[in-house]
Design an enzyme around this catalytic site. Structure first.
Site, PDB file in Angstrom:
ATOM      1  N   PHE B  11      31.884  55.375  31.288  1.00  0.00           N
ATOM      2  CA  PHE B  11      31.514  55.262  32.699  1.00  0.00           C
ATOM      3  C   PHE B  11      30.557  54.086  32.871  1.00  0.00           C
ATOM      4  O   PHE B  11      29.469  54.199  33.414  1.00  0.00           O
ATOM      5  CB  PHE B  11      30.916  56.585  33.201  1.00  0.00           C
ATOM      6  CG  PHE B  11      30.957  56.713  34.713  1.00  0.00           C
ATOM      7  CD1 PHE B  11      32.169  56.653  35.386  1.00  0.00           C
ATOM      8  CD2 PHE B  11      29.786  56.902  35.442  1.00  0.00           C
ATOM      9  CE1 PHE B  11      32.215  56.766  36.778  1.00  0.00           C
ATOM     10  CE2 PHE B  11      29.820  57.009  36.838  1.00  0.00           C
ATOM     11  CZ  PHE B  11      31.031  56.947  37.500  1.00  0.00           C
ATOM     12  N   THR B  99      35.999  52.007  27.391  1.00  0.00           N
ATOM     13  CA  THR B  99      34.808  51.956  26.548  1.00  0.00           C
ATOM     14  C   THR B  99      34.703  50.550  25.956  1.00  0.00           C
ATOM     15  O   THR B  99      35.501  49.677  26.273  1.00  0.00           O
ATOM     16  CB  THR B  99      34.879  53.020  25.425  1.00  0.00           C
ATOM     17  OG1 THR B  99      35.942  52.701  24.533  1.00  0.00           O
ATOM     18  CG2 THR B  99      35.106  54.411  26.012  1.00  0.00           C
ATOM     19  N   GLU B 152      47.136  45.939  31.294  1.00  0.00           N
ATOM     20  CA  GLU B 152      47.057  44.673  32.029  1.00  0.00           C
ATOM     21  C   GLU B 152      45.647  44.091  31.986  1.00  0.00           C
ATOM     22  O   GLU B 152      45.463  42.882  31.869  1.00  0.00           O
ATOM     23  CB  GLU B 152      47.491  44.909  33.485  1.00  0.00           C
ATOM     24  CG  GLU B 152      47.491  43.675  34.361  1.00  0.00           C
ATOM     25  CD  GLU B 152      48.513  42.629  33.919  1.00  0.00           C
ATOM     26  OE1 GLU B 152      49.704  42.886  34.063  1.00  0.00           O
ATOM     27  OE2 GLU B 152      48.098  41.575  33.420  1.00  0.00           O
ATOM     28  N   GLY B 209      24.228  35.649  33.578  1.00  0.00           N
ATOM     29  CA  GLY B 209      24.909  36.911  33.322  1.00  0.00           C
ATOM     30  C   GLY B 209      26.335  36.740  32.824  1.00  0.00           C
ATOM     31  O   GLY B 209      27.071  37.716  32.668  1.00  0.00           O
ATOM     32  N   GLU B 212      26.658  37.042  26.844  1.00  0.00           N
ATOM     33  CA  GLU B 212      25.839  38.129  26.322  1.00  0.00           C
ATOM     34  C   GLU B 212      24.711  37.573  25.449  1.00  0.00           C
ATOM     35  O   GLU B 212      24.699  36.383  25.116  1.00  0.00           O
ATOM     36  CB  GLU B 212      26.726  39.083  25.517  1.00  0.00           C
ATOM     37  CG  GLU B 212      27.766  39.744  26.430  1.00  0.00           C
ATOM     38  CD  GLU B 212      28.639  40.720  25.678  1.00  0.00           C
ATOM     39  OE1 GLU B 212      28.083  41.632  25.038  1.00  0.00           O
ATOM     40  OE2 GLU B 212      29.864  40.588  25.750  1.00  0.00           O
ATOM     41  N   ASP B 223      36.941  36.229  21.049  1.00  0.00           N
ATOM     42  CA  ASP B 223      37.437  36.968  22.218  1.00  0.00           C
ATOM     43  C   ASP B 223      38.826  36.443  22.619  1.00  0.00           C
ATOM     44  O   ASP B 223      39.753  37.215  22.866  1.00  0.00           O
ATOM     45  CB  ASP B 223      36.442  36.817  23.373  1.00  0.00           C
ATOM     46  CG  ASP B 223      36.968  37.387  24.673  1.00  0.00           C
ATOM     47  OD1 ASP B 223      37.044  38.629  24.776  1.00  0.00           O
ATOM     48  OD2 ASP B 223      37.325  36.607  25.573  1.00  0.00           O
ATOM     49  N   LYS B 227      42.937  38.104  22.665  1.00  0.00           N
ATOM     50  CA  LYS B 227      43.843  38.007  23.811  1.00  0.00           C
ATOM     51  C   LYS B 227      45.140  37.299  23.430  1.00  0.00           C
ATOM     52  O   LYS B 227      46.217  37.674  23.904  1.00  0.00           O
ATOM     53  CB  LYS B 227      43.129  37.281  24.960  1.00  0.00           C
ATOM     54  CG  LYS B 227      41.998  38.132  25.548  1.00  0.00           C
ATOM     55  CD  LYS B 227      41.051  37.329  26.425  1.00  0.00           C
ATOM     56  CE  LYS B 227      39.978  38.229  27.035  1.00  0.00           C
ATOM     57  NZ  LYS B 227      38.887  37.449  27.670  1.00  0.00           N
ATOM     58  N   GLY B 325      34.872  40.555  35.790  1.00  0.00           N
ATOM     59  CA  GLY B 325      34.345  41.151  37.020  1.00  0.00           C
ATOM     60  C   GLY B 325      34.665  42.641  37.040  1.00  0.00           C
ATOM     61  O   GLY B 325      35.736  43.063  36.623  1.00  0.00           O
TER      62      GLY B 325
END
Lengths: 354, 354
Positions: B11, B99, B152, B209, B212, B223, B227, B325
């Site tokens: 959450f 998560t 997706e 922001g 990290e 990263d 992908k 986002g």
């Protein structure tokens, strides 16, 4: 094995490229897409018409040099186009309409679509006329007869902008779009940036085969206007006619306009756009606009097209791709057929439920 | 009325944004998409877990400031996350897994997905771990249990690149792709073009922001590599692991590299790409590349992402949109649920056919 019988209405560049794909790729489609295509009829104003329930050899169709009325020499052929008879009575599941665009009333293509839908045949078309001028009527007719009316290729050839907005952006709440929807005018603007005057740039575009002998529809924005009508009606739920869209082309742009924009770090583009305003009304226009270089559409060069969708949940999502080309446009017809194939249970279920 | 019961696993920002959308848009979705969502369970490592067969008020969920273990105060709540029990036994049709991404073995998210699929629940996830490291196993598990495994949001947040390639570009024969798939590194490169050194640009991205505290995964290409694995396996039929993808980041680029490129009318971009070569093998890499300014990816600026699909029939088709986002990524979960809803007859039919 699923096989769709298809009738090609108009045998110019686009349907000829589709026939070529059928000749080359049917086996691959069967394995990868789950169906094959069988051409059972072709009509063409110049060549005549031919119908064969068993199928017409696609390779023969594309490799033969037919003379005027030449389809008469084929078994089941005639020197006349016989469009209504062929569309209504040929044993086709799908009609591929790729005749010329008539921007005034869409005819005879609108009638071609109407005849097909009335006789329970799916329609796939790359023709802007029916899509811009008669989509509401034809979609209602399609629903009544439990068939599809698909026209992905009417905007940006095979670049799947309509289907993308309707399926993969569903729920993102589309509020509007702006696009570079005419390759010829975009090419001309690029050449003017490189220093040519408007007339010289148009002449070059004609020499390159981008612009037609009469370039009016491309450079005055009329072609873009039809596309804006198609997209606004299909994606924003509008009921626009071409006259509802203000339209200004690029012919009045001068070398000094281009230079002044460049000095300010800007670039002129012919933009077709539509938005739903606060009152729920759709505001649509075609006009040259000065874009800052970091605008998503500023970098779209040459004959390439692009559309930037404005959405509530994702902001801007932009798709750039070919806006023309025989094979690219023939792919649009294939993509429409794929969509029909994937939705086929829906059509069958509805028919069974009657 | 179709209602899907949904369990939110994790959450944080994304599932919280999805809950917010549920609170605000359920009525609209019911009218426009044909279904509504009912949150029947939430788990979170920090907050605990809560299950309610009748549904949990989405507005309460997003508006309450919960303390550590705070779900214990809710009816049906516990201070423990209880992930396996909730995922296996909550009366959910769909599990939304959001998560953290574990780039080594994908755990515990892979187990979350496995438990859900094994108990006959659809999985929608934005988590790169399961999608990159266990997609083949999880897709097989999904097929066996006649449910969906959709991800997706694992690439370019809600910009629908996976679904676009698989549905709207079907039949166009995808041969490869290249993309700007990490917003942080793209932002850093943009700031370096504006004159900042690498370290200063990273510090600024952290302050904004975007990056990290430990920016390694973003700037060293790890990263992007995940992908590339996801897209190559899903769209090109590969079976790649991250170690199969050569990977170089942007940390070794210097101010003089950036300047030299600019002098040649070029620009550095961190490009993730994969192609099927002539022998049918997939060649995949992550590396900084000097792009000419008219390259479709050269104009993608700031934290925006883009992917250029190379196809046989259409040439290059490029999609540009948000790459991150909270709301944009939550939309990816919604778009997965829309796809499940539209394919629902397929799932139901298969189950009935057993």
């Amino acid at each position: 094995m699923v096989q769709y019988n298809i009738a090609l209405i108009g045998f110019g560049g686009v349907n000829r490229a589709l026939a070529q794909l059928v000749a080359e790729r049917n086996e691959q489609w069967q394995a990868e897409l789950g169906f094959r295509l069988n051409i059972v009829a072709v009509t063409d104003l110049d060549l005549g018409s031919v119908v064969s329930a068993n199928g017409i050899d696609a390779r023969m169709l594309v490799e033969t040099k037919f003379e005027r009325g030449g389809f008469a020499k084929l078994s089941g052929g005639s020197a006349e186009a016989d469009n209504e008879k062929v569309i209504r009575h040929a044993p086709a599941d799908i009609i591929a309409e790729a005749t010329f665009t008539n921007p005034d009333d869409g005819e005879p293509a609108v009638s071609h679509c109407r005849w097909a839908l009335e006789s329970g045949k799916h329609v796939v078309t790359t023709n802007k006329g029916p899509a811009a001028l008669a989509a509401a009527e034809l979609k209602m007719l399609a629903r009544r007869h439990h068939v599809a009316f698909e026209y992905e290729g009417a905007v940006m050839s095979g670049t799947p902008v309509i289907r993308m907005a309707k399926t993969t952006l569903a729920g993102a709440c589309l509020t509007g779009f702006e696009g570079i929807l005419n390759g010829t005018s975009n090419y001309v603007l690029g050449r003017m940036e490189a220093g040519l005057g408007f007339s010289a740039a148009v002449s070059e575009a004609q020499a390159m085969g981008y612009a037609e002998a009469d370039p009016t529809a491309d450079v005055e924005g009329y072609d873009v206007r039809l596309k804006v009508v198609i997209l606004a009606n299909e994606l924003l739920g509008g009921a626009l006619k071409p006259a509802d869209v203000s339209c200004k082309g690029i012919s009045s742009l001068t070398a000094s306009d281009i230079e002044a924009a460049a000095k300010d770090g800007c670039r002129w583009k012919l933009i077709g756009s539509a938005y739903r305003n606060e009152n729920g009304r759709i505001e649509a226009s075609v006009a040259p606009r000065r874009l800052a270089l970091d605008h998503p559409l500023a970098g779209v060069s040459g004959a390439t097209n692009a559309i930037s969708f404005r959405t509530d949940l994702l902001g801007a999502v932009t798709v750039t791709g070919p806006g023309a080309g025989r094979v690219e446009t023939a792919y649009a017809l294939l993509s429409d057929i794929i969509a029909i194939h994937r939705a086929e249970p829906a059509y069958t279920t509805k028919e069974a439920a009657e």
